[in-house]
Design a protein around this motif. Structure first.
Motif, short mmCIF file in Angstrom:
data_model
loop_
_atom_site.label_atom_id
_atom_site.label_comp_id
_atom_site.label_asym_id
_atom_site.label_seq_id
_atom_site.Cartn_x
_atom_site.Cartn_y
_atom_site.Cartn_z
N VAL A 218 43.73 -1.34 -37.32
CA VAL A 218 44.04 -2.41 -36.36
C VAL A 218 43.50 -3.76 -36.82
O VAL A 218 43.88 -4.80 -36.26
CB VAL A 218 43.49 -2.07 -34.96
CG1 VAL A 218 44.21 -0.86 -34.39
CG2 VAL A 218 41.98 -1.82 -35.00
N THR A 282 39.20 -1.60 -40.24
CA THR A 282 38.87 -1.04 -38.93
C THR A 282 39.96 -0.08 -38.48
O THR A 282 41.11 -0.48 -38.29
CB THR A 282 38.70 -2.16 -37.88
OG1 THR A 282 37.68 -3.06 -38.31
CG2 THR A 282 38.32 -1.57 -36.52
N TRP A 283 39.58 1.18 -38.31
CA TRP A 283 40.48 2.21 -37.81
C TRP A 283 40.27 2.40 -36.31
O TRP A 283 39.13 2.41 -35.84
CB TRP A 283 40.23 3.54 -38.51
CG TRP A 283 40.75 3.61 -39.91
CD1 TRP A 283 40.10 3.21 -41.04
CD2 TRP A 283 42.01 4.12 -40.33
NE1 TRP A 283 40.89 3.44 -42.13
CE2 TRP A 283 42.06 4.00 -41.73
CE3 TRP A 283 43.10 4.68 -39.65
CZ2 TRP A 283 43.17 4.41 -42.48
CZ3 TRP A 283 44.20 5.08 -40.38
CH2 TRP A 283 44.24 4.95 -41.77
N GLU A 284 41.35 2.55 -35.58
CA GLU A 284 41.29 2.93 -34.17
C GLU A 284 41.96 4.29 -34.02
O GLU A 284 43.09 4.47 -34.46
CB GLU A 284 41.98 1.91 -33.27
CG GLU A 284 41.88 2.28 -31.79
CD GLU A 284 42.49 1.21 -30.90
OE1 GLU A 284 41.73 0.41 -30.32
OE2 GLU A 284 43.74 1.18 -30.79
N SER A 286 43.28 7.40 -31.54
CA SER A 286 43.76 7.66 -30.18
C SER A 286 44.20 9.11 -30.06
O SER A 286 44.37 9.81 -31.07
CB SER A 286 44.94 6.73 -29.84
OG SER A 286 44.59 5.38 -30.03
N PRO A 298 43.24 5.35 -26.48
CA PRO A 298 42.24 5.13 -27.55
C PRO A 298 40.93 5.87 -27.27
O PRO A 298 40.51 6.00 -26.12
CB PRO A 298 42.04 3.61 -27.53
CG PRO A 298 42.42 3.19 -26.15
CD PRO A 298 43.51 4.13 -25.72
N GLY A 300 38.09 5.43 -29.89
CA GLY A 300 37.09 4.53 -30.42
C GLY A 300 37.52 3.99 -31.77
O GLY A 300 38.60 4.30 -32.28
N LYS A 301 36.66 3.16 -32.38
CA LYS A 301 36.95 2.53 -33.66
C LYS A 301 35.85 2.84 -34.67
O LYS A 301 34.73 3.15 -34.30
CB LYS A 301 37.09 1.01 -33.49
CG LYS A 301 38.24 0.58 -32.60
CD LYS A 301 38.29 -0.94 -32.47
CE LYS A 301 39.44 -1.37 -31.57
NZ LYS A 301 39.49 -2.86 -31.42
#
Length: 320
Positions: A218, A282-284, A286, A298, A300-301
């Protein structure tokens, strides 16, 4: 929009160094219940996954007369054997812990709590508790895992793919000409179609209760390596078939994409004649449940850091 010529693509798995920055923590969703499963999920800088205590798939069929009976309760499935509510797993990748005490080792102990054996799914209050604990052989024996308990558990996990950086309009940026940065679609998403491949990153229960997980990049922060400040780039805002968002019908000075940097000096005086570009990706993560759940929620990141060596030439003409 984008010419698919490979001159602008650099697959970083060959030249990229993935770096872990400091202790890594996990971000977990609350335990959810789906169908006959109770699941606990996690995400960290290595990847993501889930641990589920689940029952057998139950697929009622209205065309069968009489309809099939409901699934058996947990007590019925045990057949008189004791229910063991805890299970020890290896510590997930990315978790850093101090040295275990002498004679002990670290495990991730997951315990099913507030369950009711006379239900087919553990009851509405059933949930999973996770703890990282050092155990001795005697303490490890407190959570045995006999074969008959295997149907009560399911685990799945995924790691992030190696980043593949796209630099446009040319593989080697030119001085005083904007260089645009993006990731390929394949290296910025981990997702299985829950309707077509439910087992890839998911705990399949039945056609309407199927826990699936996905990871999307993201945001990417780029430190261009020339002494200027890092800049942030939102990701996932361009079409899936054109992840770079670069319009080759326009020149570099008339682009919509804002993930760009203009080098004012060549890299000739840098080590090996290249700038060291630092990326923070940055990975999100879900999750998705069932066919009609209304989309992805979602969890978390997590950040993954990487470095890239990038030559910049003192040539203002744009060429391939």
């Amino acid at each position: 929009m984008q010419n698919r010529v490979g001159r602008g693509l650099l697959v970083l798995s060959a030249v990229l160094a993935l770096l872990m920055a400091g202790p890594v923590t996990t971000a977990s969703a609350e335990t959810i219940q789906t169908g006959t499963s109770v699941c606990s999920m996690y995400v960290n800088s290595i990847g993501f996954g889930a641990y589920c205590s689940n029952g057998p798939a139950y697929v009622p069929n209205s065309h069968i007369v009489p309809p099939p009976p409901p699934p058996p309760t947990w007590r019925e499935r045990l057949g008189g054997k004791p229910f063991i509510p805890c299970r020890d797993f290896d510590i997930p990748g990315g978790i850093r812990l101090p040295k275990a005490p002498d004679g002990k080792k670290w495990v991730m102990r997951i315990t099913i709590t507030d369950y009711k054996l006379d239900t087919y799914d553990g009851g509405d209050a059933a949930h999973l508790e996770r703890a990282y604990v050092p155990v001795s052989p005697e303490e490890e024996a407190q959570c045995p895992f006999p074969d008959y308990m295997a149907p009560f558990w399911h685990e799945f996990r995924s790691s992030y793919p190696p980043p593949a950086l796209v630099v446009m309009p040319t593989f080697t940026p030119r001085v005083n000409v904007p260089a645009f940065f993006s990731l390929t679609a394949e290296s910025s998403k981990v997702e299985a179609d829950p309707n077509k491949d439910p087992g890839a990153y998911s705990g399949y229960i039945n056609p309407t209760h199927n826990l699936s997980m996905r990871g999307l990049v993201v945001e990417m922060t780029v430190d261009p390596g020339d002494g200027t400040k890092p800049f942030r780039c939102p990701m996932g805002v361009t079409p899936a078939d054109d992840p770079s968002g670069y319009d080759e019908t326009q020149d570099p000075f008339h682009q919509i994409n804002t993930c760009k940097h203009t080098y004012l000096r060549s890299s000739a005086n840098q080590p090996d004649g290249m700038y060291t570009v630092k990326l923070t990706i940055t990975w999100e993560v879900s999750y998705w449940v069932g066919k009609d759940a209304g989309g992805w929620d979602p969890i978390g990141k997590a950040n993954v850091t990487a470095v890239q060596r990038l030559p910049v030439q003192e040539v203002e003409a744009i060429g391939g």
